[in-house]
Design a protein around this motif. Structure first.
Motif, mmCIF file in Angstrom:
data_model
loop_
_atom_site.group_PDB
_atom_site.id
_atom_site.type_symbol
_atom_site.label_atom_id
_atom_site.label_comp_id
_atom_site.label_asym_id
_atom_site.label_seq_id
_atom_site.Cartn_x
_atom_site.Cartn_y
_atom_site.Cartn_z
ATOM 1 N N TYR A 189 3.782 8.307 8.821
ATOM 2 C CA TYR A 189 4.733 8.654 7.756
ATOM 3 C C TYR A 189 4.301 8.073 6.407
ATOM 4 C CZ TYR A 189 8.960 9.902 5.312
ATOM 5 O OH TYR A 189 9.842 10.460 4.401
ATOM 6 N N GLN A 190 3.516 7.036 6.438
ATOM 7 C CA GLN A 190 3.113 6.392 5.183
ATOM 8 C C GLN A 190 1.976 7.117 4.472
ATOM 9 O OE1 GLN A 190 3.073 2.311 7.257
ATOM 10 N NE2 GLN A 190 3.748 1.798 5.204
ATOM 11 N N VAL A 191 1.190 7.905 5.207
ATOM 12 C CA VAL A 191 0.028 8.546 4.556
ATOM 13 C C VAL A 191 -0.052 10.065 4.703
ATOM 14 C CG1 VAL A 191 -1.448 6.493 4.717
ATOM 15 C CG2 VAL A 191 -1.561 8.198 6.548
ATOM 16 N N TYR A 205 3.810 5.026 18.240
ATOM 17 C CA TYR A 205 5.081 4.969 17.499
ATOM 18 C C TYR A 205 5.022 3.951 16.377
ATOM 19 C CZ TYR A 205 10.044 4.910 16.462
ATOM 20 O OH TYR A 205 11.258 5.018 15.819
ATOM 21 N N HIS A 206 4.978 4.460 15.161
ATOM 22 C CA HIS A 206 5.077 3.602 13.982
ATOM 23 C C HIS A 206 6.306 4.076 13.199
ATOM 24 C CE1 HIS A 206 2.514 0.805 11.292
ATOM 25 N NE2 HIS A 206 3.695 0.906 10.715
ATOM 26 N N TRP A 207 7.471 4.027 13.893
ATOM 27 C CA TRP A 207 8.795 4.082 13.276
ATOM 28 C C TRP A 207 9.379 5.459 12.987
ATOM 29 C CZ3 TRP A 207 8.106 -0.276 9.051
ATOM 30 C CH2 TRP A 207 7.678 -1.451 9.683
ATOM 31 N N LEU A 212 3.754 0.734 20.743
ATOM 32 C CA LEU A 212 4.680 0.567 19.619
ATOM 33 C C LEU A 212 4.068 -0.311 18.540
ATOM 34 C CD1 LEU A 212 7.886 -0.445 21.625
ATOM 35 C CD2 LEU A 212 7.264 1.861 20.882
ATOM 36 N N ASN A 213 4.437 -0.029 17.306
ATOM 37 C CA ASN A 213 4.131 -0.941 16.208
ATOM 38 C C ASN A 213 5.395 -1.713 15.839
ATOM 39 O OD1 ASN A 213 2.543 -1.879 13.762
ATOM 40 N ND2 ASN A 213 4.386 -1.064 12.809
ATOM 41 N N GLU A 214 5.317 -3.028 15.890
ATOM 42 C CA GLU A 214 6.381 -3.909 15.415
ATOM 43 C C GLU A 214 7.776 -3.465 15.846
ATOM 44 O OE1 GLU A 214 6.080 -4.779 11.241
ATOM 45 O OE2 GLU A 214 3.992 -5.412 11.386
ATOM 46 N N PRO A 215 8.039 -3.504 17.155
ATOM 47 C CA PRO A 215 9.385 -3.114 17.588
ATOM 48 C C PRO A 215 10.486 -3.973 16.954
ATOM 49 C CG PRO A 215 8.119 -4.120 19.390
ATOM 50 C CD PRO A 215 7.164 -3.843 18.279
ATOM 51 N N TYR A 227 0.294 -9.775 10.951
ATOM 52 C CA TYR A 227 0.709 -11.003 10.267
ATOM 53 C C TYR A 227 0.537 -10.874 8.756
ATOM 54 C CZ TYR A 227 0.782 -15.672 8.371
ATOM 55 O OH TYR A 227 1.083 -16.755 7.592
ATOM 56 N N TYR A 228 1.565 -11.335 8.032
ATOM 57 C CA TYR A 228 1.489 -11.340 6.565
ATOM 58 C C TYR A 228 1.807 -12.703 5.951
ATOM 59 C CZ TYR A 228 0.973 -6.353 6.923
ATOM 60 O OH TYR A 228 0.471 -5.124 7.235
ATOM 61 N N THR A 229 2.891 -13.351 6.456
ATOM 62 C CA THR A 229 3.362 -14.587 5.819
ATOM 63 C C THR A 229 4.221 -15.359 6.810
ATOM 64 O OG1 THR A 229 4.435 -15.405 3.790
ATOM 65 C CG2 THR A 229 5.497 -13.559 4.883
ATOM 66 N N THR A 247 -3.954 -6.493 14.270
ATOM 67 C CA THR A 247 -3.828 -5.056 14.012
ATOM 68 C C THR A 247 -3.281 -4.763 12.613
ATOM 69 O OG1 THR A 247 -1.926 -5.209 15.510
ATOM 70 C CG2 THR A 247 -3.860 -4.075 16.327
ATOM 71 N N GLU A 248 -2.776 -5.788 11.920
ATOM 72 C CA GLU A 248 -2.434 -5.644 10.498
ATOM 73 C C GLU A 248 -2.510 -6.996 9.830
ATOM 74 O OE1 GLU A 248 1.303 -3.816 9.425
ATOM 75 O OE2 GLU A 248 1.003 -2.193 10.876
ATOM 76 N N ASN A 249 -3.079 -6.988 8.642
ATOM 77 C CA ASN A 249 -3.069 -8.154 7.769
ATOM 78 C C ASN A 249 -3.552 -7.651 6.410
ATOM 79 O OD1 ASN A 249 -5.148 -10.846 6.930
ATOM 80 N ND2 ASN A 249 -2.963 -11.121 7.205
ATOM 81 N N PHE A 259 3.075 4.972 1.215
ATOM 82 C CA PHE A 259 4.536 4.878 1.149
ATOM 83 C C PHE A 259 4.977 3.607 1.856
ATOM 84 C CE2 PHE A 259 8.657 5.718 3.234
ATOM 85 C CZ PHE A 259 9.428 6.063 2.143
ATOM 86 N N GLU A 260 5.345 2.599 1.066
ATOM 87 C CA GLU A 260 5.680 1.307 1.666
ATOM 88 C C GLU A 260 7.188 1.263 1.980
ATOM 89 O OE1 GLU A 260 4.204 -1.053 3.203
ATOM 90 O OE2 GLU A 260 6.028 -2.246 3.312
ATOM 91 N N TRP A 261 7.614 2.099 2.895
ATOM 92 C CA TRP A 261 8.979 2.100 3.441
ATOM 93 C C TRP A 261 10.043 1.994 2.341
ATOM 94 C CZ3 TRP A 261 7.878 4.290 7.711
ATOM 95 C CH2 TRP A 261 6.729 3.933 8.425
ATOM 96 N N ALA A 262 10.936 1.021 2.429
ATOM 97 C CA ALA A 262 12.050 0.953 1.469
ATOM 98 C C ALA A 262 11.571 0.718 0.039
ATOM 99 C CB ALA A 262 13.023 -0.142 1.884
HETATM 100 C C1 FCB Z 1 4.256 -3.881 8.406
HETATM 101 C C2 FCB Z 1 4.259 -2.414 8.790
HETATM 102 C C3 FCB Z 1 3.330 -1.571 7.951
HETATM 103 C C4 FCB Z 1 3.366 -1.972 6.498
HETATM 104 C C5 FCB Z 1 3.161 -3.458 6.353
HETATM 105 C C6 FCB Z 1 3.126 -3.943 4.932
HETATM 106 O O1 FCB Z 1 5.450 -4.481 8.808
HETATM 107 O O2 FCB Z 1 3.891 -2.270 10.142
HETATM 108 O O3 FCB Z 1 3.673 -0.222 8.154
HETATM 109 O O4 FCB Z 1 4.536 -1.550 5.926
HETATM 110 O O5 FCB Z 1 4.176 -4.149 7.045
#
Ligand code: FCB
Length: 477
Positions: A20-22, A121-123, A173-176, A305-307, A379-381, A433-436
């Motif tokens: 959905y983001q791309v 599934y990514h939301w 799933l991504n980040e349930p 992981y982000y923060t 899988t994300e950073n 598209f960064e969600w909200a």
């Molecule tokens: C994660 C999401 C990803 C993106 C990053 C910044 O929580 O999985 O789609 O929005 O954050």
């Protein structure tokens, strides 16, 4: 001069995106709305009224985008399949045109020697399953409703039958956590419901969906197929060593992480989680046989992981990272609403999230100890910055390079101490598209001009390409 850090041979260097983001092409090829289409088209839900209708137009630019990945030396690409593009009502037979898009994408990737990592599934739940009239509760269907887990397993089987010959790595799933607690708890994500019990029910049914889908995948995939899940475990720190703050840390750890890793890795919900939430639910939605299904053996664990998350007892208005996907009136933390969240120390990215690689190190070591022998993938950073092209059209993003460098140094330290880390996926390949937050936050290594859809690799993309080619961490800028 110190030697550059070397990663093991075969370490995967990837980038990640989500459908959905791309993709855009929201109404093409028989695709029907997902909960994110409905949510983003509801006034006031997404900053600037942005939607994923066009996004980065990846659906139409697939060949160029794959060529771009190859030019950056990526050895892997993590993407998600849009459920409503493949199975528009969330039930019944697949739409071949939808599957064809992913078949071509995977073929392009393989032609360029890029390993596909497919997320089911990514939301983007088909809207029809959220507004379920076939047995949902009065409040609606969706993830709080058990049937959705069975629908997901059917969908997983369909995609595996179609792509199992080409794709080895499958993420359910991504980040349930985000689906359950931001979607049904705080309501800052689709479908935008705010009900703590619905959030806990959703968390369980997502885990059940993972287990049922893992069974369906195992049945449909060839022997070399691999099954994983991507979680966003929280690196929770207590603000002080005071007992009340340590208790807040324990509660958030249970609600953010152990609520998933308990059943997934150990076949049980943690006792303290059940006790902490007893006031709001008796968990009778968990059936006896569910836990064995959820504990289906995993081939790897994906960590996003982000923060870090810093907590204390009491209340405070500082927004936690997990609320950071949008302004929230309600706490997503079912049963722990009194906990205060604080901004961690460290430089902030454009999301207001502090850059602190120690959280990544701690999580890698935690799962190394907790699940010995289970391969790990980041899988994300990544990080959002206010990137802009200069007069020459070049996009310099030294902040992102510094962020990636420090986090990869932390990942390397975990590797050196024995963590079985196999690969790293930068979030994200493209601005998207960064969600909200709509298009206001740029996470891409590649800049997207959303007016023209032109792609410009930022300096971080060139830096990352060097890393992917040499397996050695280049110096920060
Ligand atoms: C994660 C999401 C990803 C993106 C990053 C910044 O929580 O999985 O789609 O929005 O954050």
């Amino acid at each position: 001069m110190s030697c550059p850090l070397r990663f093991p041979p075969g370490f995967l260097w990837g980038a990640a995106t989500a459908a959905y983001q791309v993709e855009g092409a929201a109404r093409e090829g028989g695709r029907t709305p997902s909960i994110w289409d409905t949510f983003s088209h509801t006034p006031g839900k997404v900053l600037g009224g942005d939607t994923g209708d066009i996004a980065a137009d990846h659906f139409h630019r697939r060949p160029q985008d794959v060529a771009l990945m190859a030019s950056l030396g990526l050895t892997a690409y993590r993407f998600s399949v849009s459920w409503p593009r493949v199975q528009p009502t969330g039930r019944g037979p697949a739409v071949q045109r939808g599957l064809d898009f992913y078949r071509r994408l995977v073929d392009d990737l393989l032609d360029h020697g890029i390993r596909p990592l497919l997320t089911l599934y990514h939301w983007d739940l088909p809207q029809e399953l959220e507004a379920d009239v076939h047995g949902g509760t009065a409040a609606g269907g969706g993830w709080p409703h058990r049937e959705t887990a069975h629908r997901f397993a059917d969908y997983a089987g369909i995609v595996a039958e179609a792509l199992g010959d080409r794709v080895q790595w499958w993420t359910t799933l991504n980040e349930p956590w985000c689906s359950a607690f931001l979607g049904y708890g705080s309501g800052v994500h689709a479908p935008g419901r705010s009900d703590p019990v619905a959030a806990l029910r959703a968390a369980h049914h997502l885990s059940l969906a993972h287990g049922l889908a893992a069974q369906a995948l195992r049945a449909a995939l060839p022997a070399h197929g691999r099954i994983m899940i991507s979680l966003n475990p929280a690196a929770v720190r207590a603000r002080t060593r005071a007992p009340a703050d340590l208790d807040a840390q324990r509660r958030v750890d249970a609600l953010a992480t152990r609520i998933f890793t308990g059943p997934l890795l150990h076949g049980a919900y943690p006792d303290d989680l059940l006790a902490d939430t007893a006031r709001i639910t008796d968990w009778s939605f968990v059936h006896d046989s569910d836990l064995a299904v959820i504990k289906h053996p995993l081939d790897a664990l994906g960590i996003n992981y982000y923060t870090p998350t810093v907590v204390s007892a009491g209340t405070d208005n500082a927004p936690p990272r997990h609320d950071g996907h949008g302004a929230s009136a309600r706490s997503p933390w079912a049963g722990a609403e009194h906990i205060a969240f604080h901004r961690p120390p460290g430089e902030c990215t454009a999301m207001g999230w502090a850059a602190d690689p120690s959280g990544l190190y701690d999580l890698l070591m935690r799962f190394h100890r907790e699940a010995p022998g289970l391969p790990l993938y980041i899988t994300e950073n990544g990080a959002a910055y206010e990137d802009k092209p200069d007069a020459a059209g070049t996009v310099h993003d030294p902040g992102r390079i510094a962020y990636l460098h420090s986090h990869l140094t932390a990942a390397h330290r975990a590797l050196a101490r024995g963590a079985d880390l196999r690969g790293y996926f930068l979030w994200s390949l493209l601005d998207n598209f960064e969600w909200a937050y709509g298009y206001s936050k740029r996470f891409g290594a590649v800049y997207v001009d959303f007016a023209t859809q032109a792609r410009t690799p930022k300096s971080s993309a060139h830096w990352y390409a060097r890393l992917a080619r040499t397996n050695e961490l280049p110096p920060p800028p």
